[in-house]
Design an enzyme around this catalytic site. Structure first.
Site, mmCIF file in Angstrom:
data_model
loop_
_atom_site.group_PDB
_atom_site.id
_atom_site.type_symbol
_atom_site.label_atom_id
_atom_site.label_comp_id
_atom_site.label_asym_id
_atom_site.label_seq_id
_atom_site.Cartn_x
_atom_site.Cartn_y
_atom_site.Cartn_z
ATOM 1 N N TRP A 132 -21.665 -48.379 -14.842
ATOM 2 C CA TRP A 132 -23.116 -48.557 -14.891
ATOM 3 C C TRP A 132 -23.511 -49.205 -13.559
ATOM 4 C CZ3 TRP A 132 -25.724 -53.391 -16.922
ATOM 5 C CH2 TRP A 132 -27.086 -53.184 -17.157
ATOM 6 N N ASP A 211 -17.839 -56.468 -21.155
ATOM 7 C CA ASP A 211 -19.269 -56.201 -21.310
ATOM 8 C C ASP A 211 -19.507 -55.380 -22.580
ATOM 9 O OD1 ASP A 211 -21.937 -55.757 -21.016
ATOM 10 O OD2 ASP A 211 -21.765 -54.335 -19.361
ATOM 11 N N LYS A 246 -29.599 -52.595 -27.564
ATOM 12 C CA LYS A 246 -29.461 -51.285 -28.192
ATOM 13 C C LYS A 246 -29.248 -51.389 -29.699
ATOM 14 C CE LYS A 246 -29.827 -49.689 -24.129
ATOM 15 N NZ LYS A 246 -28.934 -49.735 -23.041
HETATM 16 N N1 PLP Z 1 -24.029 -53.312 -19.891
HETATM 17 C C1 PLP Z 1 -24.120 -51.981 -19.947
HETATM 18 C C2 PLP Z 1 -22.898 -51.156 -19.717
HETATM 19 C C3 PLP Z 1 -25.336 -51.361 -20.235
HETATM 20 O O1 PLP Z 1 -25.396 -50.014 -20.292
HETATM 21 C C4 PLP Z 1 -26.477 -52.173 -20.478
HETATM 22 C C5 PLP Z 1 -27.768 -51.543 -20.754
HETATM 23 O O2 PLP Z 1 -28.049 -50.419 -20.466
HETATM 24 C C6 PLP Z 1 -26.304 -53.577 -20.423
HETATM 25 C C7 PLP Z 1 -25.072 -54.101 -20.133
HETATM 26 C C8 PLP Z 1 -27.364 -54.592 -20.668
HETATM 27 O O3 PLP Z 1 -28.601 -54.279 -20.991
HETATM 28 P P1 PLP Z 1 -29.738 -55.352 -21.263
HETATM 29 O O4 PLP Z 1 -29.777 -56.287 -20.112
HETATM 30 O O5 PLP Z 1 -30.963 -54.515 -21.364
HETATM 31 O O6 PLP Z 1 -29.406 -56.062 -22.537
#
Ligand code: PLP
Length: 398
Positions: A132, A211, A246
């Site tokens: 990501w 993560d 999510k």
């Molecule tokens: N880590 C991964 C791999 C993700 O895909 C996401 C969201 O798309 C996140 C962490 C953290 O998202 P958020 O900061 O919106 O909770």
């Protein structure tokens, strides 16, 4: 005198946001949004979960102050997330060898974790290839270097390659490993490999940051934590970021948690005080609303059951879309390699398409996906599959 503000020049637009805008502005009657990074229901909407609506009303009715909660945020929320990650009967929790802080989303938790690594002297952080894009962005923003480890080959987990690459890491290097539903590949580390990775991190003196952004989207709440727990068993001290964006559908509420395990009381206290200090110097206190909703749901048996049902609905919808898309693509391309899509987990998978093919799909057929070939399964509708698979079969058979 030069105006310092005039030294700034506008950055190029974010490619994914640009893709979303282009999709919205496309007037074609038939178009497919595979780029968006959020869960969508069959009606194409990202709904507020029913359990969240009810918990929110209860939480607001009970709330009698807006005073700061303190650097750890909502303690009930933190404890509930600890039980999720470490297990209901965790010996680590019983021994008080865990630390947890409410954070502004999964990104806020990653920010706390990466900052803590920096305070341990970490200079370089390893991320999966592909990963990501926010992982390297966040790490580099802290002035740390990134390296990448190979992660997947031909649609499957590449254990030997990952271990070979991480064996080159230096003591003190950080390593981010994604929990269930890897973004962007949907390919997860199997439980047996997690054990081995934990042992490797311990042996080489690496700082692991796991993560977890899609808990419950792969197989189920308990099953999805099996690998993470196996890793913790062998790795010793571990950092974990957890996102409720999510699985609780709380995206904009910025609800996450940074957790840590520590092998002795001294490290527990040091970790706790440093995390509080890092938060203080950045955003001071975490947001309360989303964490309050999650704590309300998880501490009420009726709401919890309702949320789990909704989570199961989301997961089952994604699994049936995956299966249907995979079967249609195998049938239309004659390539068995695409059967792997059905074995992958969560919202994302990566199709073997290049940036040029992605651009042509968008221009010629109204199929919107980024140049990396990442597709969001949860952005599809069942009725989209016949037409979409026919379009994708062209470049996938080329
Ligand atoms: N880590 C991964 C791999 C993700 O895909 C996401 C969201 O798309 C996140 C962490 C953290 O998202 P958020 O900061 O919106 O909770």
């Amino acid at each position: 005198m030069t105006n310092p503000f005039s030294t700034l020049t506008a950055l190029p637009p974010d490619p994914l946001l640009g893709l979303m805008t282009a999709y919205r502005e496309d007037n074609r009657a038939v178009k497919f949004d595979l780029g968006v990074g959020v869960y969508k229901s069959e009606s194409g909407h990202t709904p507020v979960l029913r359990a969240v609506k009810k918990a929110e009303a209860m939480f607001l009715a009970k709330q009698d102050t807006k005073v700061y909660e303190g650097p750890r945020g909502n303690a009930e929320f933190c404890e509930a997330i600890e039980r999720f990650v470490f297990g209901q009967n965790s010996l680590l929790i019983a021994a008080q060898r865990t630390v947890s802080f409410t954070a502004p989303g999964g990104c806020g938790a990653l920010f706390l974790g990466a900052n803590l690594m920096k305070r341990m002297g970490t200079k370089r952080v390893w991320v999966s290839d592909p990963t990501w894009p926010n992982h390297p962005k966040l790490v580099k923003a802290l002035g740390l270097d990134t390296s990448s480890y190979r992660y997947a080959e031909n649609g499957a987990y590449a254990q030997a390659a990952m271990i070979e690459d991480l064996s080159k890491a230096s003591p003190g290097d950080g390593v981010i490993i994604q929990g269930p539903c890897h973004n962007p590949t949907g390919i997860d580390v199997p439980v047996e490999a997690w054990k081995q990775l934990g042992a490797l991190c311990k042996e080489r003196g690496l700082v692991p940051l796991l993560d977890i952004a899609y808990h419950g989207f792969a197989k189920g709440l308990e099953q999805d934590m099996a690998g993470v727990r196996a890793f913790i068993d062998t790795a010793g001290d571990v950092l974990i970021s957890y996102s409720c964006s999510k699985n609780f559908g709380l995206y904009r509420e910025r609800t996450g948690c940074l957790l840590a395990t520590a092998s002795n009381d001294r490290t527990v206290e040091a970790t706790r005080t440093h995390l509080a200090d890092i938060a203080r110097g950045a955003y001071s206190m975490p947001p309360a609303h989303g964490a309050g909703i999650v704590a309300t749901i998880l501490n009420d048996s009726g709401l919890r059951a309702e949320w789990e049902e909704e989570l199961n609905e989301m997961r089952n919808r994604m699994i049936s879309l995956r299966t249907a898309l995979s079967e249609a693509l195998v049938a239309k391309t004659g390539s068995n390699a695409l059967a792997r899509l059905a074995q992958q987990n969560g919202m994302f998978s990566q199709l073997p398409l290049n940036a040029q093919q992605a651009a042509a799909l968008r221009a010629d057929s109204g199929v919107y996906l980024p140049g990396s070939g990442r597709i969001n399964i949860a952005g599809l509708k069942v009725g989209d599959i016949p037409a979409l698979s026919t379009i994708l079969a062209g470049p996938l058979s080329a």
